[in-house]
Design a protein around this motif. Sequence first.
Motif, PDB file in Angstrom:
ATOM      1  N   LYS A  18      -9.421 -21.243  10.384  1.00 20.90           N
ATOM      2  CA  LYS A  18     -10.828 -20.880  10.407  1.00 20.90           C
ATOM      3  C   LYS A  18     -10.915 -19.468  10.986  1.00 20.90           C
ATOM      4  O   LYS A  18     -10.337 -19.187  12.037  1.00 20.90           O
ATOM      5  N   VAL A  19     -11.619 -18.580  10.287  1.00 25.65           N
ATOM      6  CA  VAL A  19     -11.649 -17.171  10.662  1.00 25.65           C
ATOM      7  C   VAL A  19     -13.084 -16.741  10.915  1.00 25.65           C
ATOM      8  O   VAL A  19     -13.987 -17.060  10.128  1.00 25.65           O
ATOM      9  N   PHE A  20     -13.287 -16.036  11.998  1.00 23.58           N
ATOM     10  CA  PHE A  20     -14.600 -15.498  12.337  1.00 23.58           C
ATOM     11  C   PHE A  20     -14.546 -13.972  12.317  1.00 23.58           C
ATOM     12  O   PHE A  20     -13.711 -13.368  12.992  1.00 23.58           O
ATOM     13  N   LEU A  21     -15.443 -13.363  11.553  1.00 23.65           N
ATOM     14  CA  LEU A  21     -15.597 -11.914  11.567  1.00 23.65           C
ATOM     15  C   LEU A  21     -16.979 -11.621  12.148  1.00 23.65           C
ATOM     16  O   LEU A  21     -17.985 -12.151  11.683  1.00 23.65           O
ATOM     17  N   GLU A  22     -16.988 -10.764  13.170  1.00 23.40           N
ATOM     18  CA  GLU A  22     -18.239 -10.485  13.864  1.00 23.40           C
ATOM     19  C   GLU A  22     -18.719  -9.075  13.574  1.00 23.40           C
ATOM     20  O   GLU A  22     -17.936  -8.142  13.455  1.00 23.40           O
ATOM     21  N   CYS A  23     -20.037  -8.944  13.494  1.00 25.81           N
ATOM     22  CA  CYS A  23     -20.661  -7.647  13.238  1.00 25.81           C
ATOM     23  C   CYS A  23     -21.869  -7.505  14.160  1.00 25.81           C
ATOM     24  O   CYS A  23     -22.668  -8.440  14.290  1.00 25.81           O
ATOM     25  N   GLY A  63     -16.587 -20.329  -0.333  1.00 22.48           N
ATOM     26  CA  GLY A  63     -15.516 -20.223   0.652  1.00 22.48           C
ATOM     27  C   GLY A  63     -15.928 -19.527   1.937  1.00 22.48           C
ATOM     28  O   GLY A  63     -15.111 -19.392   2.853  1.00 22.48           O
ATOM     29  N   TYR A  64     -17.186 -19.079   1.987  1.00 24.09           N
ATOM     30  CA  TYR A  64     -17.699 -18.370   3.151  1.00 24.09           C
ATOM     31  C   TYR A  64     -18.974 -19.030   3.669  1.00 24.09           C
ATOM     32  O   TYR A  64     -19.702 -19.660   2.912  1.00 24.09           O
ATOM     33  N   SER A  65     -19.231 -18.842   4.947  1.00 23.44           N
ATOM     34  CA  SER A  65     -20.527 -19.164   5.518  1.00 23.44           C
ATOM     35  C   SER A  65     -20.880 -18.059   6.505  1.00 23.44           C
ATOM     36  O   SER A  65     -20.033 -17.220   6.839  1.00 23.44           O
ATOM     37  N   VAL A  66     -22.134 -18.040   6.943  1.00 25.43           N
ATOM     38  CA  VAL A  66     -22.578 -16.999   7.871  1.00 25.43           C
ATOM     39  C   VAL A  66     -23.442 -17.617   8.957  1.00 25.43           C
ATOM     40  O   VAL A  66     -23.948 -18.732   8.824  1.00 25.43           O
ATOM     41  N   PHE A  74     -24.289 -10.653  13.254  1.00 22.21           N
ATOM     42  CA  PHE A  74     -24.162 -11.399  11.992  1.00 22.21           C
ATOM     43  C   PHE A  74     -22.685 -11.731  11.811  1.00 22.21           C
ATOM     44  O   PHE A  74     -21.851 -10.839  11.753  1.00 22.21           O
ATOM     45  N   SER A  75     -22.387 -13.010  11.755  1.00 23.19           N
ATOM     46  CA  SER A  75     -21.001 -13.465  11.694  1.00 23.19           C
ATOM     47  C   SER A  75     -20.665 -14.007  10.314  1.00 23.19           C
ATOM     48  O   SER A  75     -21.474 -14.719   9.707  1.00 23.19           O
ATOM     49  N   LEU A  76     -19.488 -13.686   9.863  1.00 26.52           N
ATOM     50  CA  LEU A  76     -18.956 -14.238   8.608  1.00 26.52           C
ATOM     51  C   LEU A  76     -17.850 -15.207   8.968  1.00 26.52           C
ATOM     52  O   LEU A  76     -16.968 -14.878   9.775  1.00 26.52           O
ATOM     53  N   ILE A  77     -17.901 -16.398   8.368  1.00 29.12           N
ATOM     54  CA  ILE A  77     -16.943 -17.443   8.701  1.00 29.12           C
ATOM     55  C   ILE A  77     -16.206 -17.867   7.439  1.00 29.12           C
ATOM     56  O   ILE A  77     -16.830 -18.155   6.409  1.00 29.12           O
ATOM     57  N   LEU A  78     -14.888 -17.853   7.539  1.00 25.46           N
ATOM     58  CA  LEU A  78     -14.051 -18.411   6.491  1.00 25.46           C
ATOM     59  C   LEU A  78     -13.603 -19.769   6.992  1.00 25.46           C
ATOM     60  O   LEU A  78     -12.822 -19.858   7.946  1.00 25.46           O
ATOM     61  N   GLU A  79     -14.146 -20.830   6.409  1.00 24.73           N
ATOM     62  CA  GLU A  79     -13.918 -22.175   6.947  1.00 24.73           C
ATOM     63  C   GLU A  79     -12.440 -22.567   6.880  1.00 24.73           C
ATOM     64  O   GLU A  79     -11.920 -23.198   7.792  1.00 24.73           O
TER      65      GLU A  79
END
Lengths: 118, 111
Positions: A18-23, A63-66, A74-79
């Motif tokens: 599970k990957v979190f990208l933060e902005c 494949g993504y959620s936010v 605003f976070s992007l999540i790769l489950e």
Amino acid sequence: DVKVTQSSRYLVKRTGEKVFLECVQDMDHENMFWYRQDPGLGLRLIYFSYDVKMKEKGDIPEGYSVSREKKERFSLILESASTNQTSMYLCASSLWGLAGDASTDTQYFGPGTRLTVL
Amino acid sequence: AQSVAQPEDQVNVAEGNPLTVKCTYSVSGNPYLFWYVQYPNRGLQFLLKYITGDNLVKGSYGFEAEFNKSQTSFHLKKPSALVSDSALYFCAAHNFNKFYFGSGTKLNVKP
């Protein structure tokens, strides 16, 4: 100057993680966006958000959620990360726009996160 | 399908010569048109945009763009190229909360 920051410049993850990208943006912008950039394909919109807790699917949301719990973040999540999600991810923000249409406003981009999924 | 096309993957020009980077769009309605530039390992930076009015739009760093509604084009131009203009350029069309970007054109300006 508007500043959009992204939590990591480079990230390496394994398949299934599970990957979190933060902005984060510091200009009180209503709209925030997540794109992925791939050679020959330009930028493709994954999701955008026009207000806290509000989101709209872009062209490639699968494949993504936010998550947008606060206006500036605003976070992007790769489950469950997959190798085909290896890409450059760009976050952007913009003002509200005319009559709620985000189309008119300039987008301000962060430096990007280059994600590699092994 | 709605889209933005940048027909040239790469444009090469000598320093001091004029440059043109082409963009055409197929987007319904009257989209708002943008040009962005990306330097290596950086995010995109805004150059200029067309909302309405004069077909010739002036932007940052001496760039300008010409909007042509009949040809659905929005070409980026500069009268005299600099080596420092070398970068990746993206054309974009936005409408009704839909955002379309071209695939990018790499501009190489040689001394």
